[in-house]
Design an enzyme around this catalytic site. Structure first.
Site, short mmCIF file in Angstrom:
data_model
loop_
_atom_site.label_atom_id
_atom_site.label_comp_id
_atom_site.label_asym_id
_atom_site.label_seq_id
_atom_site.Cartn_x
_atom_site.Cartn_y
_atom_site.Cartn_z
N ASP A 97 12.48 30.86 16.95
CA ASP A 97 13.55 29.70 17.79
C ASP A 97 14.32 29.35 16.73
OD1 ASP A 97 11.46 28.35 16.13
OD2 ASP A 97 10.46 27.67 17.98
N GLU A 119 7.73 37.19 18.16
CA GLU A 119 6.86 35.58 18.09
C GLU A 119 8.03 34.93 19.56
OE1 GLU A 119 5.06 32.17 15.03
OE2 GLU A 119 7.41 31.46 16.29
N GLU A 133 15.47 23.92 20.24
CA GLU A 133 14.33 25.41 19.70
C GLU A 133 13.98 26.24 20.78
OE1 GLU A 133 14.53 23.45 15.57
OE2 GLU A 133 13.99 23.42 17.37
N HIS A 210 9.23 15.80 10.77
CA HIS A 210 11.15 15.84 10.81
C HIS A 210 12.21 16.11 11.51
CE1 HIS A 210 9.45 20.17 10.34
NE2 HIS A 210 10.62 20.36 10.54
N ARG A 212 14.21 16.97 15.24
CA ARG A 212 15.47 16.25 15.63
C ARG A 212 15.12 15.30 16.45
NH1 ARG A 212 17.58 21.50 14.83
NH2 ARG A 212 19.12 21.03 13.98
N HIS A 243 11.23 16.07 4.49
CA HIS A 243 12.07 16.68 5.09
C HIS A 243 13.59 16.26 4.03
CE1 HIS A 243 15.08 19.34 6.49
NE2 HIS A 243 14.00 20.34 7.19
#
Length: 377
Positions: A97, A119, A133, A210, A212, A243
């Site tokens: 994704d 996936e 994603e 981490h 968004r 991150h």
């Protein structure tokens, strides 16, 4: 003549899951395997390539400081046009994704080259969570010819959407990756992990956060919750792999640095991460891949999200959605330390993500599809 397969990926998580497949295809005489990386994440990607000894045939090297989705999309699309003209693959494989995956699939579609989606079929049902994603994988599904779904639930998601092409249930290639990263004696390179494991009678906990959608106030609440959890459980030692995104670090370090039992470290080497998880009481994360990795290792995981595309893990009980609520995160962490029955129940749940032979199934499905296609032509 062998089928020419171009595998495209660009971040650490999809490299972990695509490198075993790239190695499988390269060792199979039915295929001429090529690899293209976007380097959407440069250093994080390179460390995984080194571990698997995968050398890309093409490297777009698109990463820039504080890059936006617009910049990533533009750079990958332009770069892929040149790669596809040079490589002329029979099939383009993309994973999961990421923005790299979606844009590479779009570029292949523009060139009328079939796309295989590794996936495939993961869904939260919320187009903005995880962002971007969920949109990326939904859009790839409309472009792909071959869908490699890790689980039957993923297949059902694709069937409900009436996607074009063929769907194959293969298991998740992350389980295949575990064969390369665990199972042998490991010497840790990360100083924070070594320090924790040298402490007698401690309760190690591994954390990443981490995403968004968690930046800002949600991540602040998470950090306050885990700090108070550590204060409440004197035996607990938290290793937080932070991150490199400045938006993450500018929140995490002011809130969590300076605590003697909270160890903030740069992203952890893949071998260190997988082997450290096996020592941990539990994992706290908003990462999709780590949900699967910890599940495969039998380690309970608290998911810092309101919804997850890995619903199978929640159903079996090894994953627990705790969202970003301060009290829920803090109390769930404490409970996994103090409630032995809860911990045992979660850690003994079945692994729904495969048996470590996903790459073989994907290779066989690709071969079978093209043989049947040739018969019809």
């Amino acid at each position: 003549m062998p089928l020419k397969i171009l595998s495209v990926f660009g971040t650490r998580p999809d490299a972990i899951k695509m490198c075993p497949l790239a190695l499988q295809l390269a060792a199979d005489t039915r295929f001429d395997s090529r690899v293209c990386v976007s380097a959407q994440h440069r250093e994080l990607l390179d460390s995984v390539l080194t571990i698997f000894s995968v050398r890309p045939d093409y490297d777009l090297n698109v990463m820039k400081p504080s890059q936006t989705l617009f910049e990533i999309t533009n750079s990958v699309l332009t770069g892929m046009a040149n790669v596809l003209d040079d490589c002329l693959p029979d099939l383009v494989l993309v994973h999961g994704d990421t923005s790299t995956a979606f844009v590479a699939a779009l570029a292949a579609f523009y060139k009328q080259i079939p796309v295989g989606h590794v996936e495939a079929g993961l869904r939260t049902g919320n187009l903005y969570a995880p962002f971007p994603e969920e949109a990326n994988r939904t859009l790839i599904a409309r472009l792909a010819t071959l869908h490699f779904a890790p689980t039957t639930q993923n297949r059902e998601n694709l069937i409900k959407e009436n996607v074009p092409g063929q769907i194959y249930v293969t298991g998740n290639t992350v389980i295949d990756a575990m064969h390369y990263t665990t199972g042998q004696i490991h010497s840790f390179t990360n100083a924070a992990i070594r320090e924790v494991l040298e402490k007698p009678n401690c309760i190690p906990v591994f954390m990443t956060a981490h995403r968004r959608e968690n930046l800002g106030a949600p991540l602040e609440a998470i950090c306050r919750a885990v700090r108070d959890f550590i204060d409440a459980v004197p035996e607990a030692e938290l290793v937080y792999a932070v991150h490199p995104n400045p938006a993450v670090r500018n929140t995490v370090y002011p809130l969590l640095s300076g605590h003697p039992r909270i160890h903030l470290t740069d992203p952890v080497d893949l071998l260190d991460a997988h082997n450290f998880i096996t020592h941990c009481r539990f994992v706290v994360t908003d990462s999709g891949g780590i949900q699967e990795e910890a599940t495969a290792l039998g380690v309970p995981t608290l998911v810092l999200r309101r919804e997850t595309e890995r619903g199978e893990g929640v159903e079996t009980g090894i994953l627990k959605l705790v969202g970003v609520d301060y009290a829920q995160v803090r109390d769930s962490c404490i409970a996994l330390c103090r409630d032995t029955a809860l911990h045992k129940r979660m850690s003994h749940a079945a692994n729904p993500y495969g048996d470590g032979h996903a790459c073989t199934r994907i290779a066989d499905a690709i071969d079978r599809y093209f043989k049947e296609k040739r018969k019809l032509s």
